[in-house]
Design an enzyme around this catalytic site. Structure first.
Site, PDB file in Angstrom:
ATOM      1  N   ARG A 268      -0.358   3.362  -9.384  1.00 20.66           N
ATOM      2  CA  ARG A 268       0.033   1.961  -9.597  1.00 20.66           C
ATOM      3  C   ARG A 268      -0.252   1.137  -8.353  1.00 20.66           C
ATOM      4  O   ARG A 268      -0.627  -0.021  -8.429  1.00 20.66           O
ATOM      5  CB  ARG A 268       1.535   1.881  -9.933  1.00 20.66           C
ATOM      6  CG  ARG A 268       1.882   2.289 -11.320  1.00 20.66           C
ATOM      7  CD  ARG A 268       3.392   2.382 -11.492  1.00 20.66           C
ATOM      8  NE  ARG A 268       3.954   3.580 -10.875  1.00 20.66           N
ATOM      9  CZ  ARG A 268       5.269   3.828 -10.745  1.00 20.66           C
ATOM     10  NH1 ARG A 268       6.146   2.934 -11.166  1.00 20.66           N
ATOM     11  NH2 ARG A 268       5.701   4.942 -10.204  1.00 20.66           N
TER      12      ARG A 268
ATOM     13  N   CYS B  98       3.325   4.031  -4.205  1.00 26.13           N
ATOM     14  CA  CYS B  98       4.165   4.110  -5.399  1.00 26.13           C
ATOM     15  C   CYS B  98       4.671   5.538  -5.517  1.00 26.13           C
ATOM     16  O   CYS B  98       5.407   6.021  -4.664  1.00 26.13           O
ATOM     17  CB  CYS B  98       3.439   3.618  -6.645  1.00 26.13           C
ATOM     18  SG  CYS B  98       1.919   4.475  -7.043  1.00 26.13           S
TER      19      CYS B  98
END
Lengths: 291, 138
Positions: A246, A241
């Protein structure tokens, strides 16, 4: 389908626990809260939970890297965490930072680590107990273990070698296409170029979770992660990411929920790739070809 | 309080108490008046912050009023907003626009909570200054 039934369908059901299960087992596990917001724990947390901060505690403060084995062992001991503890991690933002901490625990080979499905949000939404009282824990027994990066961590040089296996980009569609350099609402963490790693498929992390923050059921996850990306459970995967937080959540889903054997998180992520000299970048909605 | 006094307040605290002080600030962030509470679109969103935070600037050159709205689940962001409110609310436009851009850095929080998080506060200050200038021009 009950929450427990949903979890029992996953490939590693023991890696995820329900809020109900945690309520009943609070005395038998070590609960660890890992948040984006560094003050949130202090406003109220699950009784007995230990605070762990990713930015200031899990990172080496000089090199861009995680702690080494010696410092991780020191950190664990000081938090009253022992090597054979059952760790249950939870946090804000649908467990981004909890999943990140989970991944770091696994870099050090901690055996029994679990994630609280739905994280902090679901626990609070259900009106479960919170306290501001900080636990007092005796020093933990934690040996110095060597951090093992090979199995679950990808580095920049692994990206080219990984072709043509699937790479999953977890960022927002605008970050993926290159329309913007960082997540809406988030500070720009400094990438010189916008776009994605050529060949990477875009699966924004939010597609994996339901409104209450808990993971979607197995069949839905399989459709999103395999069918929609044109990949196979037997493939080797890399997730990334912006800084790897994330994508830890998606790494977790691939490895423990839909049963991919070989999946690595590229924590250098876009803040590294988007700054590297001479590497290929694709812009727009098409994955592009790595060349 | 002035910005200088707040820098001193944080500076005198041992590191271990600085976060507690920021938490106290977050608890004391004034509620926004109903007109903003009911109409957040009247405020400006601070995109540099990791949690949704909105600011509004009113008043005139002699006394600028600042309003901040940030969720309870984002106490660090609320703390930043509350520190800026304490330092700048009711001050003159000149005092606000002339405040040191590195005020957030001078609180000594970067080592404790990471420079990345403090960047959100820099974004808030930047927007307050810009909106104060807009207020003078209007």
């Amino acid at each position: 389908m009950s929450e427990q039934e949903k979890i029992s369908q996953y490939s590693s059901p023991e890696a995820l626990v329900t809020t109900e299960w945690l309520t009943e087992n609070l005395d038998n596990v070590t609960v660890v809260e890992s948040n984006e917001d560094i003050l949130l724990y202090d406003t109220g947390h699950i009784p007995g939970a230990v605070k762990l901060d990713w930015h200031t505690e899990l990172n080496d403060q000089v090199r861009r890297d995680y702690l080494d084995g010696g410092n991780f062992a020191k950190l664990m001991r000081s938090k009253g965490i022992s090597r054979d503890d059952t760790i249950v991690l939870y946090g804000d933002k649908s467990n981004w930072w909890a999943a990140y901490a989970f991944w770091v625990f696994k870099l050090f080979g901690h055996e029994d680590v679990r994630l609280l499905d739905g994280g902090r949000m679901k626990w609070i939404a259900e009106g479960r107990e919170l306290t501001t009282e900080k636990p007092t824990r005796a020093e933990g027994l934690y040996p110095e273990v060597v951090r093992k990066d090979d199995e679950i961590r990808a580095f920049r040089d692994d990206i080219a070698k990984h072709q043509p296996s699937p790479i999953i980009d977890i960022r927002s569609p605008q970050e993926y296409t290159g329309e913007r350099l960082h997540m809406p609402d988030y500070p720009n963490e400094g990438a010189a170029r916008a776009g994605h790693i050529p060949s990477a498929k875009n699966v924004p992390w939010g597609k994996l979770v339901q409104e209450d923050g808990s993971f979607k059921a197995l069949e839905e996850l399989r459709a999103i992660l395999f069918e929609e990306t044109g990949s196979d459970p037997k493939d080797k995967f890399i997730t990334y990411c912006r800084i790897g937080e994330r994508s830890s959540l998606t790494w977790f889903a691939l490895k423990y929920l839909v049963g991919v054997k070989d999946v690595r998180n590229y924590d250098g992520s876009w803040t590294e790739w988007g700054n590297l000299v001479g590497v290929p970048i694709a812009q727009g909605e098409a994955p592009g070809v790595f060349a | 309080m002035s910005a200088i006094e707040i820098i001193e307040e944080f500076g005198l605290m041992p590191d271990s108490d600085k976060l507690q002080l920021l938490l106290e600030y977050s608890e004391n962030l004034p509620e926004v008046p109903a007109k903003y509470g009911d109409n957040p679109e009247l405020m400006e969103r601070v995109e540099e912050c990791q949690a949704p935070v909105f600011i509004a600037v009113e008043g005139d050159a002699n006394a600028v009023e600042l309003y901040f709205s940030a969720p309870r689940e984002a106490p660090t962001t609320r703390g930043f907003a509350s520190v800026l409110h304490a330092a700048l609310n009711g001050k003159t436009a000149k005092e606000i626009t002339e405040l040191d851009d590195d005020f957030p850095g001078k609180l000594g929080l970067e080592k404790l909570i990471s420079p990345l998080r403090v960047r959100g506060m820099r974004g808030m200050l930047f927007r307050i200054k810009r909106k104060t200038k807009e207020l003078l021009d209007s």
